[in-house]
Scaffold this motif. Structure first.
Motif, mmCIF file in Angstrom:
data_model
loop_
_atom_site.group_PDB
_atom_site.id
_atom_site.type_symbol
_atom_site.label_atom_id
_atom_site.label_comp_id
_atom_site.label_asym_id
_atom_site.label_seq_id
_atom_site.Cartn_x
_atom_site.Cartn_y
_atom_site.Cartn_z
ATOM 1 N N GLU A 96 -10.257 -3.808 4.594
ATOM 2 C CA GLU A 96 -9.881 -2.399 4.471
ATOM 3 C C GLU A 96 -10.553 -1.562 5.572
ATOM 4 N N THR A 97 -11.829 -1.861 5.816
ATOM 5 C CA THR A 97 -12.570 -1.099 6.834
ATOM 6 C C THR A 97 -11.950 -1.326 8.212
ATOM 7 N N GLU A 98 -11.687 -2.588 8.492
ATOM 8 C CA GLU A 98 -11.147 -2.907 9.823
ATOM 9 C C GLU A 98 -9.726 -2.370 9.970
ATOM 10 N N LYS A 99 -9.002 -2.317 8.851
ATOM 11 C CA LYS A 99 -7.649 -1.732 8.897
ATOM 12 C C LYS A 99 -7.712 -0.274 9.372
ATOM 13 N N HIS A 100 -8.798 0.394 9.019
ATOM 14 C CA HIS A 100 -8.974 1.784 9.445
ATOM 15 C C HIS A 100 -9.646 1.871 10.819
ATOM 16 N N GLY A 101 -9.779 0.730 11.466
ATOM 17 C CA GLY A 101 -10.354 0.713 12.817
ATOM 18 C C GLY A 101 -11.856 0.963 12.854
#
Ligand SMILES: Cc1cc2nc3c(=O)[nH]c(=O)nc-3n(C[C@H](O)[C@H](O)[C@H](O)COP(=O)(O)OP(=O)(O)OC[C@H]3O[C@@H](n4cnc5c(N)ncnc54)[C@H](O)[C@@H]3O)c2cc1C
Length: 674
Positions: free
Chosen positions: A156-161
């Motif tokens: 989820e964190t990486e999805k938000h960059g």
């Protein structure tokens, strides 16, 4: 114009401390730099919906939780029961208080970790005055469920960059980086504790130094997203605790639980939190209880027979190396420095063990702390096999199954295989209905075996029972009743204030004969064990109050008539009458009638009868003298019902465990010791 806040999110889980916390240590270090990478921090604790019931946080009575109830897979018990929910909530509040004092704070949320993180990331996604997230940090944890949480949050964190960082869990005794094998190749972990221990000895030299308490931390951002619907986080510690506890109280796991007997104190009356954990550690050193530990650790009654640090360790209010460091200072004659307990110099020299180097008590505590490390590493190695009926032994990862000549007997050995009785389906000799009825009696402490019943009642009332009692209880369920041991592990998960995934499930497996006990077919005889560790039936009679009136007095001996003092503390006890405390069906009919016990189902129809007899006349059987503790047991406990003191000291061991473990399993009677 002021620049927008740059915010670092730190998700706390089982790392509920500020001192010796590598994450807060690093935050403090970075924020003292000339151009720190963040201006604010957002420490968040999440009551995780699949592990603790969160319906008490619903904003209105008409709303419905999007999450299923937090119940265990095999039994349907609450995942987290009353005692631990309370202890965790006290611990969360304690961290919040400390962070507030250091210029920061803690935000409390409910839901799944990933849902909370998504909500936070979305709140700041527009940038602007609210601020910008620079990263999400979290400490790793043991267990397949916890690993799944980590993966979901990372995604989820990486999805938000944004950057996600998983920190090493440093609350254990030996740091992962200092293990004699590469942790990424966990298959190399020995299947037997002794082999592992030898590979990391000497234990006193192993732990890394602790991190100090930060002096100051960055503040919380001004804009913080509220708890997402349909939940709301109440203000204040009391209201928060009530939200957590109300569903557990309104839907208890068993109807009409036994009532708390009068005049018996909890062995674990301690509140949760980092500051309380350090206070307890300080007390152990200052009172001399740590130095006496090896001789007292198998006690049953009282607060100080063992450290009672497990609950603090399990959720990270304390780290094992903090325990080690404080003991090291004590052993070296330096007043222990605990961030919340500055020591008074003056009265230390009078404490037993002070400045005397490592003593047998402090060495034994290190030994046990390493067991905890080992259980956690096993959980990591065997992963989901931790929760399967055939356990580590049945796992392909077991070296015993993989290589010839390994330490553990292979799973294919017929002695390790049992016919389990399940709640979900019929097995040989049992139906789910019979299993359910037996399980309820087991949980209520109505099996008819005194030691088991006392422990189970103590557990339900206090959330704690000693290691000695736990071993007997686990052996009883799995080997005398042959009931699916996972039901017992789930009951412990619900009840124990110190529940820890590796230690609980690993120890249940060990005792149930499917884990890494190198000896096969061991069964505890709970009558023999009661005789050895509760020689006057004080523990049993403290918690099973129906038995308090049982007369155990011996006829006055000739020496007593002459006024000569008794030779032994149990000389005034009639061993045959005592057997009626350990198994009430053995009481004489007249005694049962006098006490109204003849109307009780568990007295007249115990779940099993153990044909144990006291050998010899007048004195108790052999096997009770001399010897010292080795391996996994030893010591003994005495005291009055509301004793606050230690267990008995310097008690026997030697061959005792072998004798205690005599006899077969199943619902067969255990053979008397010859
Ligand atoms: C069936 C069963 C279930 C158990 N479930 C748990 C659990 O969920 N959580 C838990 O912390 N312990 C568990 N234990 C281990 C042990 O019983 C408790 O750690 C201990 O009783 C806690 O009391 P204490 O802190 O006073 O222990 P002490 O005797 O003072 O020991 C010091 C510390 O060493 C560690 N330790 C001691 N014995 C063990 C052990 N056998 N395995 C792992 N660590 C140990 C604990 O962290 C403990 O706090 C279980 C044991 C059994 C037999």
């Amino acid at each position: 114009m002021a620049t927008a806040p740059r915010i670092l999110v730190y998700l706390l889980r089982r790392d509920l401390r500020v001192s010796d916390n590598p994450v807060f240590h690093e935050i403090s270090r970075l924020s003292s730099q000339a151009s720190p990478p963040f201006t604010h921090i957002l420490p968040v604790y999440v009551y995780s919906a699949n592990q603790i019931e969160v319906s008490g946080f619903l904003r209105s009575r008409d709303s419905k939780s999007p999450y299923p109830e937090a119940r265990a897979q095999n039994s349907g018990f609450w995942r987290t029961g009353y005692h631990r929910a309370k202890f965790v909530s006290q611990s969360v509040w304690d961290v919040k208080g400390t962070l507030g004092q250091l210029g920061s704070g803690l935000v409390i949320r409910v839901g799944k970790y990933v849902d909370v993180v998504r909500d936070i990331l979305q709140h700041y996604s527009d940038g602007g005055e609210k601020g910008e997230i620079v990263g999400v940090w979290m400490t790793e944890d043991t267990g397949s469920e916890e690993k799944a949480q980590e993966r979901a949050v990372r995604k989820e964190t990486e999805k938000h960059g944004k950057e996600f960082k998983l920190w090493l869990d440093e609350k254990y005794f030996v740091d992962h980086r200092d293990l004699p094998f590469d942790i990424s190749n966990i298959i190399d972990l020995p299947d037997v504790y002794t082999t592992f221990r030898k590979s990391v000895e000497p234990l006193r030299e192993r732990p890394r130094p602790t991190h100090p308490l930060p002096e100051k931390l960055p503040p919380l951002p001004a804009s913080i997203p509220s708890q997402f619907e349909p939940f709301a986080i109440p203000d204040g510690e009391e209201a928060l605790q009530e939200a957590l506890l109300s569903p557990l109280i309104s839907k208890p796991d068993i109807p009409n639980p036994p009532s708390w007997p009068s005049n018996v104190g909890s062995a674990h009356p301690f509140a949760g939190g980092e500051t309380k954990g350090q206070k307890r550690l300080h007390h152990l050193l200052k009172s001399g209880a740590a130095s006496a530990y090896k001789d007292t650790r198998n006690g049953l009654l009282g607060e100080d027979f063992s450290t009672k640090l497990s609950a603090y360790l399990s959720i990270g209010c304390l780290s094992a190396r903090q325990v080690h460091a404080a003991m090291l200072q004590f052993e070296d004659g330096t007043p222990p420095v605990l961030p919340f307990f500055p020591s008074e110099e003056t009265d230390w020299p009078s404490v037993p063990g002070w400045a005397g180097g490592e003593n047998k008590g402090t060495a034994a505590i290190r030994f046990e702390l390493l067991w905890r490390d080992y259980m956690r590493l096993c959980a990591q190695k065997f992963n989901t096999a931790l929760f399967t009926i055939h356990g580590f032994r049945g796992s392909k990862l077991s070296r015993a199954n993989a290589e010839a000549g390994a330490d553990l007997q292979p799973y294919s050995n017929p002695q390790t295989k049992k016919e389990w009785h399940y709640l979900s389906h019929s097995g040989p000799g049992s139906s789910p209905e019979i299993t359910r009825r037996k399980l309820i009696r087991f949980i209520r402490g109505e099996t008819g075996i005194g030691l088991i019943d006392a422990s189970q009642r103590e557990l339900i009332h206090t959330g704690y029972t000693s290691n000695r009692a736990r071993q007997n209880v686990a052996s009883f369920l799995s080997s005398h009743l042959n009931i699916d041991w996972r039901l017992g592990a789930e009951w412990y998960e619900a009840m124990l204030v110190d529940y820890d995934v590796g230690s609980n499930w690993g120890n249940w497996q060990y005792v149930a004969g499917v884990g890494n006990d190198p000896r096969l077919g061991r069964v505890f005889n709970p009558v023999k064990q009661a005789l050895d560790y509760d020689a006057r039936g004080e523990y049993v009679r403290a918690w099973v109050d129906e038995l308090r009136g049982v007369d155990i007095a011996a006829e006055p001996s000739q020496s007593a008539k002459n006024g000569t003092p008794a030779k032994d503390k149990t000389d005034d006890v009639d061993p045959e009458k005592l057997m009626g405390v350990y198994q009430a069906w053995r009481l004489r009919d007249a005694e049962k009638a006098r006490l109204g016990l003849d109307k009780l189902e568990w007295v007249q129809h115990p779940l099993t009868r153990i044909n144990f007899s006291v050998a010899g006349k007048g004195r108790f059987p052999a096997g009770r003298g001399g010897g010292n503790r080795g391996g996994r047991g030893g010591g003994g406990g005495r005291g009055t019902w509301n004793a606050r003191g230690r267990g008995d000291r310097g008690r026997r061991r030697g061959n005792m465990d072998r004798a205690n473990l005599a006899g077969g399993g199943g619902t067969q009677d255990v053979l008397p010791e010859s």
